[in-house]
Design a protein around this motif. Structure first.
Motif, PDB file in Angstrom:
ATOM      1  N   PHE A   1       0.850  -1.195   0.000  1.00 44.78           N
ATOM      2  CA  PHE A   1       0.000   0.000   0.000  1.00 44.78           C
ATOM      3  C   PHE A   1       0.878   1.235   0.000  1.00 44.78           C
ATOM      4  O   PHE A   1       1.857   1.320   0.728  1.00 44.78           O
ATOM      5  N   PHE A   2       0.507   2.198  -0.814  1.00 42.02           N
ATOM      6  CA  PHE A   2       1.231   3.480  -0.820  1.00 42.02           C
ATOM      7  C   PHE A   2       0.309   4.571  -0.287  1.00 42.02           C
ATOM      8  O   PHE A   2      -0.892   4.574  -0.572  1.00 42.02           O
ATOM      9  N   ASP A   3       0.916   5.507   0.459  1.00 41.89           N
ATOM     10  CA  ASP A   3       0.143   6.654   0.912  1.00 41.89           C
ATOM     11  C   ASP A   3      -0.204   7.500  -0.297  1.00 41.89           C
ATOM     12  O   ASP A   3       0.541   7.574  -1.271  1.00 41.89           O
ATOM     13  N   LYS A   4      -1.338   8.133  -0.226  1.00 43.39           N
ATOM     14  CA  LYS A   4      -1.822   9.036  -1.268  1.00 43.39           C
ATOM     15  C   LYS A   4      -2.167   8.291  -2.557  1.00 43.39           C
ATOM     16  O   LYS A   4      -2.252   8.880  -3.625  1.00 43.39           O
ATOM     17  N   TRP A   5      -2.352   6.976  -2.508  1.00 42.74           N
ATOM     18  CA  TRP A   5      -2.743   6.233  -3.703  1.00 42.74           C
ATOM     19  C   TRP A   5      -3.843   5.267  -3.289  1.00 42.74           C
ATOM     20  O   TRP A   5      -3.675   4.531  -2.323  1.00 42.74           O
ATOM     21  N   ASN A   6      -4.964   5.299  -4.040  1.00 44.00           N
ATOM     22  CA  ASN A   6      -6.066   4.433  -3.616  1.00 44.00           C
ATOM     23  C   ASN A   6      -6.051   3.088  -4.324  1.00 44.00           C
ATOM     24  O   ASN A   6      -7.075   2.465  -4.523  1.00 44.00           O
ATOM     25  N   GLN A   7      -4.863   2.681  -4.738  1.00 47.92           N
ATOM     26  CA  GLN A   7      -4.759   1.332  -5.255  1.00 47.92           C
ATOM     27  C   GLN A   7      -3.571   0.666  -4.594  1.00 47.92           C
ATOM     28  O   GLN A   7      -2.740   1.326  -3.983  1.00 47.92           O
ATOM     29  N   ALA A   8      -3.496  -0.614  -4.678  1.00 45.83           N
ATOM     30  CA  ALA A   8      -2.384  -1.330  -4.055  1.00 45.83           C
ATOM     31  C   ALA A   8      -1.732  -2.222  -5.096  1.00 45.83           C
ATOM     32  O   ALA A   8      -2.353  -2.606  -6.098  1.00 45.83           O
ATOM     33  N   LEU A   9      -0.480  -2.533  -4.835  1.00 47.90           N
ATOM     34  CA  LEU A   9       0.261  -3.413  -5.730  1.00 47.90           C
ATOM     35  C   LEU A   9       0.312  -4.808  -5.140  1.00 47.90           C
ATOM     36  O   LEU A   9       0.458  -4.979  -3.939  1.00 47.90           O
ATOM     37  N   SER A  10       0.243  -5.777  -6.001  1.00 41.67           N
ATOM     38  CA  SER A  10       0.312  -7.146  -5.502  1.00 41.67           C
ATOM     39  C   SER A  10       1.309  -7.919  -6.330  1.00 41.67           C
ATOM     40  O   SER A  10       1.278  -7.888  -7.564  1.00 41.67           O
ATOM     41  N   TYR A  11       2.238  -8.600  -5.635  1.00 39.35           N
ATOM     42  CA  TYR A  11       3.220  -9.445  -6.302  1.00 39.35           C
ATOM     43  C   TYR A  11       2.987 -10.888  -5.894  1.00 39.35           C
ATOM     44  O   TYR A  11       2.795 -11.192  -4.732  1.00 39.35           O
ATOM     45  N   LYS A  12       3.043 -11.755  -6.886  1.00 41.31           N
ATOM     46  CA  LYS A  12       2.937 -13.173  -6.541  1.00 41.31           C
ATOM     47  C   LYS A  12       4.231 -13.612  -5.894  1.00 41.31           C
ATOM     48  O   LYS A  12       5.282 -13.581  -6.497  1.00 41.31           O
ATOM     49  N   ALA A  13       4.142 -14.020  -4.658  1.00 43.62           N
ATOM     50  CA  ALA A  13       5.369 -14.387  -3.959  1.00 43.62           C
ATOM     51  C   ALA A  13       5.232 -15.671  -3.191  1.00 43.62           C
ATOM     52  O   ALA A  13       6.090 -16.018  -2.403  1.00 43.62           O
ATOM     53  N   ALA A  14       4.169 -16.381  -3.410  1.00 43.55           N
ATOM     54  CA  ALA A  14       3.939 -17.563  -2.582  1.00 43.55           C
ATOM     55  C   ALA A  14       4.958 -18.626  -2.895  1.00 43.55           C
ATOM     56  O   ALA A  14       5.233 -18.923  -4.045  1.00 43.55           O
ATOM     57  N   GLU A  15       5.538 -19.164  -1.857  1.00 48.40           N
ATOM     58  CA  GLU A  15       6.407 -20.307  -2.072  1.00 48.40           C
ATOM     59  C   GLU A  15       6.156 -21.290  -0.946  1.00 48.40           C
ATOM     60  O   GLU A  15       6.848 -21.269   0.056  1.00 48.40           O
ATOM     61  N   VAL A  16       5.163 -22.107  -1.145  1.00 49.87           N
ATOM     62  CA  VAL A  16       4.866 -23.126  -0.142  1.00 49.87           C
ATOM     63  C   VAL A  16       5.726 -24.336  -0.465  1.00 49.87           C
ATOM     64  O   VAL A  16       6.009 -24.619  -1.623  1.00 49.87           O
ATOM     65  N   GLU A  17       6.138 -25.036   0.553  1.00 47.61           N
ATOM     66  CA  GLU A  17       6.962 -26.225   0.355  1.00 47.61           C
ATOM     67  C   GLU A  17       6.219 -27.234  -0.484  1.00 47.61           C
ATOM     68  O   GLU A  17       5.086 -27.561  -0.212  1.00 47.61           O
ATOM     69  N   LYS A  18       6.836 -27.712  -1.524  1.00 49.53           N
ATOM     70  CA  LYS A  18       6.184 -28.783  -2.242  1.00 49.53           C
ATOM     71  C   LYS A  18       7.123 -29.945  -2.455  1.00 49.53           C
ATOM     72  O   LYS A  18       8.326 -29.836  -2.354  1.00 49.53           O
ATOM     73  N   ARG A  19       6.475 -31.068  -2.737  1.00 49.83           N
ATOM     74  CA  ARG A  19       7.197 -32.319  -2.888  1.00 49.83           C
ATOM     75  C   ARG A  19       8.023 -32.275  -4.150  1.00 49.83           C
ATOM     76  O   ARG A  19       7.681 -31.618  -5.123  1.00 49.83           O
ATOM     77  N   GLN A  20       9.098 -33.002  -4.148  1.00 48.51           N
ATOM     78  CA  GLN A  20       9.878 -33.128  -5.364  1.00 48.51           C
ATOM     79  C   GLN A  20       9.202 -34.104  -6.307  1.00 48.51           C
ATOM     80  O   GLN A  20       8.550 -35.040  -5.881  1.00 48.51           O
ATOM     81  N   VAL A  21       9.382 -33.889  -7.579  1.00 48.61           N
ATOM     82  CA  VAL A  21       8.842 -34.816  -8.574  1.00 48.61           C
ATOM     83  C   VAL A  21       9.665 -36.093  -8.531  1.00 48.61           C
ATOM     84  O   VAL A  21      10.847 -36.087  -8.820  1.00 48.61           O
ATOM     85  N   SER A  22       9.032 -37.187  -8.106  1.00 46.87           N
ATOM     86  CA  SER A  22       9.830 -38.400  -7.881  1.00 46.87           C
ATOM     87  C   SER A  22       9.041 -39.598  -8.362  1.00 46.87           C
ATOM     88  O   SER A  22       8.134 -39.485  -9.165  1.00 46.87           O
ATOM     89  N   GLU A  23       9.407 -40.755  -7.843  1.00 46.58           N
ATOM     90  CA  GLU A  23       8.780 -42.012  -8.237  1.00 46.58           C
ATOM     91  C   GLU A  23       7.334 -42.047  -7.780  1.00 46.58           C
ATOM     92  O   GLU A  23       7.030 -41.714  -6.647  1.00 46.58           O
ATOM     93  N   PRO A  24       6.446 -42.460  -8.627  1.00 51.43           N
ATOM     94  CA  PRO A  24       5.057 -42.580  -8.181  1.00 51.43           C
ATOM     95  C   PRO A  24       4.932 -43.648  -7.103  1.00 51.43           C
ATOM     96  O   PRO A  24       5.514 -44.723  -7.212  1.00 51.43           O
ATOM     97  N   ILE A  25       4.176 -43.321  -6.068  1.00 57.86           N
ATOM     98  CA  ILE A  25       4.114 -44.235  -4.930  1.00 57.86           C
ATOM     99  C   ILE A  25       3.238 -45.431  -5.237  1.00 57.86           C
ATOM    100  O   ILE A  25       3.581 -46.564  -4.956  1.00 57.86           O
ATOM    101  N   ASN A  26       2.083 -45.147  -5.820  1.00 58.90           N
ATOM    102  CA  ASN A  26       1.102 -46.218  -5.971  1.00 58.90           C
ATOM    103  C   ASN A  26       1.129 -46.869  -7.335  1.00 58.90           C
ATOM    104  O   ASN A  26       0.463 -47.864  -7.543  1.00 58.90           O
ATOM    105  N   GLU A  27       1.807 -46.298  -8.282  1.00 58.42           N
ATOM    106  CA  GLU A  27       1.751 -46.870  -9.631  1.00 58.42           C
ATOM    107  C   GLU A  27       3.142 -47.045 -10.197  1.00 58.42           C
ATOM    108  O   GLU A  27       3.487 -46.429 -11.187  1.00 58.42           O
ATOM    109  N   PRO A  28       3.960 -47.837  -9.581  1.00 55.15           N
ATOM    110  CA  PRO A  28       5.302 -47.996 -10.143  1.00 55.15           C
ATOM    111  C   PRO A  28       5.263 -48.885 -11.376  1.00 55.15           C
ATOM    112  O   PRO A  28       4.384 -49.722 -11.525  1.00 55.15           O
TER     113      PRO A  28
END
Lengths: 381, 80, 524
Positions: C144-171
Motif C-alpha cells: 500500500f502506498f500513501d496518497k494512492w487508492n490502489q495497491a500493488l500485488s506481487y505473486k510471492a507464494a512459495e509453499v513447500e512442495k514435494r519433489q517430482v519423484s517415483e510414483p508411490i502407488n503406480e510404479p
C-alpha cells in the motif's frame, strides 16, 4: 413415439434375432426333430428355414413401409383399429402362453438336474424375477448384454460339439430318408413352429432400430437367420453322428452329447457347461418375449412408458406357469405338436393378413377399404 | 395353501411398492390398464393358491386346436 | 525437502464467519481502498485480526524518506528472501527509470504502475479490499502506498512442495518414473511438456468459499467427443461454493451413478497415463493440493489396463491382459463358486480333488459358507489394518499375522487349508488389478455372490452374475456406455481392449472413436 427414444443398431437387432431363435432351440430342437424325422432331420430344418426366410422378408418389407410407426400403429393404419384389435387378441393370449411355456420348460430342466428339492414355484419365481429386471432395463441394455452372453453361449456350444468329434460315427447319417418323405415333413412342421414362425413377433421389435441404419438391416437380419439355421443343422448332424438311432429318444440331446465327452479323465461332466448355456439362452429368450409383451400392450393401449407393465406381466406369466400344466407329458405334446398350429395362427396369420392388405392399399393408392382381404382369422394354414 | 397365499401376497405388495413412484407419475389411463392387468393376476392367484381346477389358458388352447392338429398329424403319418 | 506446508488457516473472526452460506456477506461490503494509508492499515488489521502470522511492514521512500508505504503478507507462505527481493526490485526500477529511491514521488510511482511500465513485472493493481484479501490469502505480497487508492500485488507464494519423484502407488518396471505433485501449476506444466499442442486446453475455476481451491479440467480438442464435453461442463457448472479438498470429491458430480459399486472415473498420478488419456479423448480434472488426476469418462476395460502394457512387447501385454481378466473373475467368483460347488454340486468337482477337499474339511464345525465368511472377513480386517500400520511394525505384523494366525486357524479347525488358499487367491487376484477402485468394487460384489451361492447353489451364482452383468451393461459414464467397445460392438476399438495389437496399428490410425468418426466423415 417410442418410449425414451430407445434405439439399437441394426447389428444389435440382428444379434437379438439370433439370440431369440437360437437361444433355446439349439438344445431342444435337435432331439425333437430327430425323433420325428430320424436321419432326415436336417432336411426338415432346411425346409422350415426357407419358410422362416419368407416370413423375415415380409417382416422387413412391412417395417420399411413405415419405419417410424410401431407395429401396432402400422396395423391400425393399414387395417383399421377394429381389425387390429381382433387380430391382436389371440396374439396376446398366445404370447402369454409362450412366456409361461418357456419358464415351465426351464423349470423342469432345473428340477430334474440341479435343484431337485426346491418347489417349482420358487424356481420359476426366481427366474421370472431375473427376467423382469432384465426386460425392465430396456431394449438397448438387453441388446448390449445379450451380445456378450450369446458369444459365450456359442463358444460353449461349439466347443462341446467339437469336443464330441472323437465320438462321431459318420455312418449313422445314412440312410438319409429311411421312411419316405412324410417324417421329414413332420419334422419340418415341428421346427417351423419352433423356432421359425416365432420370428413373426419381431415385427414388434424392428421399430426400435436406429433409423439411419435401416439400409443394412436386411443384410444383417438374414445373416442372423442363416447362422441360426447353420447352427441347428450342425447340432443335428452332430447329434445323429454321436447318438445314432437313440437320438430321438433322449430329451435334451445336446446335454446328452456333452455327457459323453470324457477327455483324459480331466474334462468330464461338461454337461454343466451346456446346462449353463441352456439356462442363459432360455433366460434371454424369456426376457425378449417379456419385453415384446410390454411393448405390445403399451402400444395397443397407448401407454407411454412400457416399463410400467413389466412387473404385472411377469407376475401373470409366473402364475400361469405354476398353474397351467400339472403334468409334463401334456405339456410336451402341446408344446411340440400343437404349438406350430397355434403360433402360425396367432403370429403369422396377422402378419400375412396385414401384408396382403398393405399390398392392396399400395396398388389402389390407399383408397380401398381394408376389408377386402381379411378373412376369418382362425383359418387353417 | 397358507404359504402360497403369503408368498403371493408378499410378491404383489413388493410389486406395488416398486411401481408406486412410476404409477403416481403416469396418468389415469396407465393406472387403469395396470389395474386391468391385475384381473388375470387375481384369477390366476386364486387358482394357484387354492389349487382348484378352474379353466386355464392351456385348456382353452387345447380346446380350440386339438381337433385340427389331429387331422394334420394324421396326414403326416405321425406316430406322436 | 519433502515436507509440504499447508496453508495456515487464519481464524477470521470478522462478521463473515457467522454467515458462511450467504454470498453477500461482509467481504463484499468491504470498502474500496482509500488514499489514506492509515485507513487502509486499520481496515487490514480489522480483517486479519487474530492472524498472527500476518506481517505488516511499514517502510518509507521518497525525498527524505518522507513518503510512507507498507507491505502486507503472510509470513508463513512467503520465503523471507522474497520480500526483500520484491522491495529491492521496486527500488531498483525506481533507481534506473524513474529516479533514485530518495527522489521518487508518489505521483511518479502511480504513473509508472498505472501505465504498466515495462519493468513493472508481475505487479497487479488492486482496487478494493475484496481483491486485497483474496490476494493476501493466496500468498501474494501487497504493498500500500500513501496518497494512492490502489495497491500493488506481487505473486510471492512459495509453499513447500514435494519433489517430482517415483510414483508411490503406480510404479512400473520400464517407463518414466515421474509423478504429478500437489502443485497444480507444476502439474499443468508437466502435461504441457508432454503434449505440446495449442489444442490442449485447460480451463480453471476456483471453488469453495473458505478453501478457494483452483480446480482445472483439461482436454485435447479434436480428440474429445463434443457431447461428452458438454455433458461434463454442465455437471461441473454447479460446483462453486463447495469445499473441494480432494479431486475424488468431484466424482459425485461427474459420475452417472453414485450408488453403483463400479467406479465410473479413473485416477492416476502419472503424467504419462494422463497424457495417454488426453490423447484418447478423455477429460482430466485436477485440484490444487492433490497429486491425483481424475480421468473421465471411465470405461470398464480401462480399469483392467495399466500403462505398463504399452511399454512392453505385444504378446506379453496381451497375455498379461488375459491374465488380468482371469484375475477379475477369480476375485469376483472364486469364493462363491467354491462354496456352491462344495455344498451343492460336489459331483462337478473332479473326484481326486474332491477327495482331497473332503479330507481337509474333516472336523470343521462350520458349513462351507460360514467358513468362507469368517476367512473373508478376517482377510478384509487384515487388509484394512495393513494400510494404517506404521512401517517399522508393518512387515513384522503382517508376517506374524498371516502365517501364525492362518496356521493357527487351520490347526484349530476353524478353517480348512483349501478355504485359506481360496481366500488368499482371491485377495491376490484383486491386487493384480491395476486400479484400486475396481478392486474395491469386487470386494463389495463378492459378498452378495457368496450369499447367493450358499443359498441357491450354482443357479444362485448364475443369477447373481447375470444381475451384475445387467448392471454393468446399464451403467453409463458421462453418457457413454460403460462396457464399450464390446457392447455396443465396435471392432475397431477392440484392438486395444482384450488383446494388444502391435503399436504400429494402434498408433497409426486415430486413437479414439471420436477422431475416427470425424476422419471418416471427412473422408466421405
Amino acid at each position: 413415439m417410442k418410449s425414451k427414444q430407445e434405439s439399437v443398431s441394426s447389428f444389435q437387432m440382428a444379434s437379438l434375432l439370433l439370440t431369440f431363435t437360437t437361444g433355446s432351440s439349439v438344445i431342444f430342437i435337435p432331439g425333437q426333430i430327430t425323433n420325428a424325422a430320424k436321419n432326415g432331420a436336417w432336411i426338415s430344418i432346411l425346409i422350415s428355414y426357407l419358410l422362416g426366410v419368407m416370413i423375415l422378408a415380409i417382416l422387413i418389407y412391412l417395417y420399411k413401409r413405415a419405419p417410424e410407426l410401431s407395429w401396432v400403429g402400422f396395423m391400425r393404419k393399414t387395417a383399421g383399429p377394429w381389425v387390429t384389435s381382433l387380430l391382436l387378441i389371440p396374439l396376446t393370449f398366445v404370447i402369454f402362453w409362450q412366456l409361461a411355456a418357456i419358464v415351465i420348460e426351464i423349470g423342469g430342466f432345473f428340477k430334474s438336474t440341479m435343484m431337485k428339492d426346491t418347489p417349482n414355484s420358487i424356481i420359476q419365481g426366481l427366474f421370472f424375477l431375473t427376467v423382469a429386471l432384465t426386460a425392465r432395463a430396456g431394449i438397448e441394455v438387453m441388446a448390449r448384454m445379450f451380445l456378450l452372453l450369446l458369444i459365450f453361449m456359442y463358444i460353449f456350444v461349439m466347443a462341446v460339439l467339437l469336443l464330441a468329434s472323437p465320438l462321431f460315427h459318420g455312418e449313422y447319417l445314412l440312410p438319409v430318408i429311411p421312411d419316405g418323405f412324410k417324417p421329414i415333413l413332420y419334422g419340418a412342421y415341428i421346427s417351423y413352429g419352433f423356432p421359425y414362425a416365432e420370428i413373426a413377433l419381431f415385427s414388434l421389435l424392428l421399430p426400435f432400430t436406429r433409423r439411419k441404419e435401416s439400409g443394412r438391416l436386411t443384410k444383417y437380419l438374414h445373416l442372423a437367420l442363416f447362422i441360426n439355421c447353420l447352427t441347428l443343422v450342425f447340432s443335428i448332424l452332430c447329434t445323429i453322428m454321436v447318438l445314432g438311432p437313440m437320438s430321438g429318444h433322449l430329451n435334451y440331446s445336446l446335454f446328452q452329447l456333452a455327457r459323453l465327452i470324457s477327455i483324459q479323465d480331466i474334462l468330464e461332466r461338461v454337461e454343466s457347461v451346456i446346462g449353463f448355456s441352456l439356462i442363459i439362452g432360455v433366460y434371454m429368450k424369456a426376457a425378449i418375449v417379456l419385453f415384446m409383451i410390454t411393448t405390445l400392450l403399451s402400444d395397443w393401449f397407448n401407454i407411454k412408458d412400457s416399463r410400467l407393465l413389466t412387473y404385472p406381466v411377469a407376475l401373470i406369466g409366473l402364475l400361469l406357469s405354476v398353474s397351467m400344466y400339472p403334468d409334463e407329458i401334456t405339456f410336451f405334446v402341446d408344446g411340440y405338436t400343437m404349438w406350430t398350429l397355434i403360433d402360425h395362427t396367432a403370429y403369422v396369420m396377422p402378419l400375412l393378413i396385414i401384408f396382403v392388405v398393405a399390398l392392396f392399399r399400395r396398388k389402389k393408392g390407399g383408397t380401398s377399404s381394408p376389408t377386402a382381404a381379411s378373412s376369418s382369422q382362425n383359418g387353417k394354414p | 395353501m397358507i404359504t402360497r397365499f403369503t408368498m403371493l401376497l408378499v410378491t404383489i405388495v413388493l410389486m406395488f411398492l416398486s411401481d408406486k413412484s412410476d404409477l403416481s407419475k403416469s396418468g389415469r389411463h396407465a393406472r387403469i390398464i395396470y389395474a386391468m392387468l391385475m384381473l388375470p393376476v387375481l384369477y390366476l392367484g386364486i387358482v394357484f393358491v387354492t389349487e382348484l381346477r378352474w379353466p386355464n389358458l392351456d385348456e382353452l388352447l387345447r380346446y380350440l386346436f386339438s381337433g385340427p392338429v389331429k387331422v394334420i398329424l394324421a396326414s403326416l403319418n405321425a406316430t406322436q | 525437502m519433502e515436507k509440504e506446508e499447508t496453508n495456515s488457516r487464519c481464524n477470521d473472526t470478522s462478521d463473515s464467519s457467522e454467515s458462511p452460506q450467504l454470498s453477500n456477506d461482509t467481504t463484499n461490503d468491504l470498502p474500496p481502498l482509500s488514499s489514506h494509508l492509515v485507513e487502509n492499515r486499520q481496515q487490514i488489521e480489522h480483517i486479519f485480526i487474530d492472524c498472527s502470522d500476518l506481517i505488516l511492514l511499514p517502510w518509507r521512500y521518497g525525498p527524505d524518506l518522507s513518503e510512507q508505504a507498507f507491505s502486507v503478507y503472510f509470513d508463513t507462505m512467503i520465503q523471507q528472501h522474497h520480500t526483500n527481493y520484491v522491495k529491492e526490485t521496486l527500488q531498483d526500477l525506481v533507481n534506473h527509470r524513474v529516479g533514485t529511491g530518495e527522489s521518487v514521488t508518489p505521483e511518479q510511482i502511480i504513473r509508472f504502475f498505472q501505465n504498466h511500465g515495462v519493468s513493472s513485472g508481475t505487479a497487479e493493481l488492486l482496487k478494493d479490499f475484496d481483491e486485497v484479501t483474496r490476494h493476501i490469502t493466496e500468498g501474494c505480497l501487497v504493498i500500500f502506498f500513501d496518497k494512492w487508492n490502489q495497491a500493488l500485488s506481487y505473486k510471492a507464494a512459495e509453499v513447500e512442495k514435494r519433489q517430482v519423484s517415483e510414483p508411490i502407488n503406480e510404479p512400473v518396471v520400464q517407463g518414466p518414473h515421474i509423478t504429478l505433485i500437489e502443485d497444480i501449476n507444476t502439474n499443468i506444466g508437466i502435461l504441457r511438456h508432454l503434449l505440446q499442442s495449442p489444442k490442449l486446453k485447460f480451463i480453471s475455476f476456483n471453488a469453495g468459499r473458505e478453501s478457494n481451491r483452483t480446480v482445472s479440467y483439461g482436454y485435447l480438442e479434436g480428440a474429445v467427443n463434443p457431447e461428452v464435453l458438454t455433458n461434463f461442463q454442465s455437471r461441473i457448472k454447479s460446483i462453486k461454493e463447495e469445499e473441494i479438498l480432494e479431486v475424488s470429491y468431484l466424482e459425485d458430480w461427474i459420475g452417472d451413478s453414485v450408488y453403483s459399486p463400479f467406479p465410473q472415473v479413473r485416477y492416476t498420478e502419472r503424467p504419462d497415463n494422463t497424457a495417454a488419456a488426453l490423447l484418447d479423448g478423455k477429460i482430466i480434472v485436477m485440484v490444487d493440493g492433490s497429486p491425483t488426476v481424475l480421468i473421465c469418462p471411465g470405461n470398464f476395460y480401462e480399469f483392467l489396463m495399466s500403462s505398463e502394457d504399452y511399454y512392453q512387447r505385444t504378446i506379453f501385454s496381451s497375455l498379461i491382459r488375459l491374465l488380468r481378466i482371469g484375475a477379475f473373475f477369480i476375485a469376483l467368483m472364486l469364493p462363491s463358486t467354491y462354496v456352491a460347488l462344495s455344498t451343492f454340486h460336489s459331483e462337478l468337482i473332479p473326484t481326486v480333488l474332491l477327495l482331497a477337499i473332503l479330507d481337509t474339511r474333516e472336523g470343521i464345525p462350520f458349513p462351507a459358507f460360514m467358513e468362507a465368511l469368517i476367512m473373508e472377513i478376517f482377510f478384509e480386517l487384515l487388509r484394512e489394518a495393513g494400510i494404517r500400520l506404521p512401517r517399522p511394525i508393518g512387515s513384522a505384523v503382517s508376517i506374524v499375522g498371516a502365517l501364525v494366525i492362518g496356521q493357527a486357524a487351520i490347526q484349530a479347525k476353524i478353517a480348512s487349508p483349501v478355504m485359506v488358499i481360496v481366500v488368499a487367491l482371491t485377495g491376490i487376484a484383486s491386487f493384480a488389478l491395476p486400479q484400486y477402485s475396481m478392486a474395491i468394487a469386487l470386494r463389495i460384489m463378492r459378498f452378495p455372490l457368496m450369499v447367493m451361492g450358499a443359498t441357491l447353489g450354482g443357479v444362485g451364482i448364475m443369477i447373481g452374475f447375470l444381475l451384475a452383468l445387467l448392471h454393468l451393461c446399464k451403467l453409463r459414464s458421462l453418457g457413454q456406455p460403460y462396457m464399450a467397445p464390446t457392447t455396443p460392438l465396435d471392432i475397431w476399438q477392440l484392438r486395444d481392449v482384450l488383446v494388444m495389437v502391435p503399436r504400429k496399428f494402434l498408433l497409426r490410425r486415430p486413437r479414439n472413436r471420436h477422431m475416427h468418426r470425424v476422419i471418416r466423415k471427412q473422408a466421405k
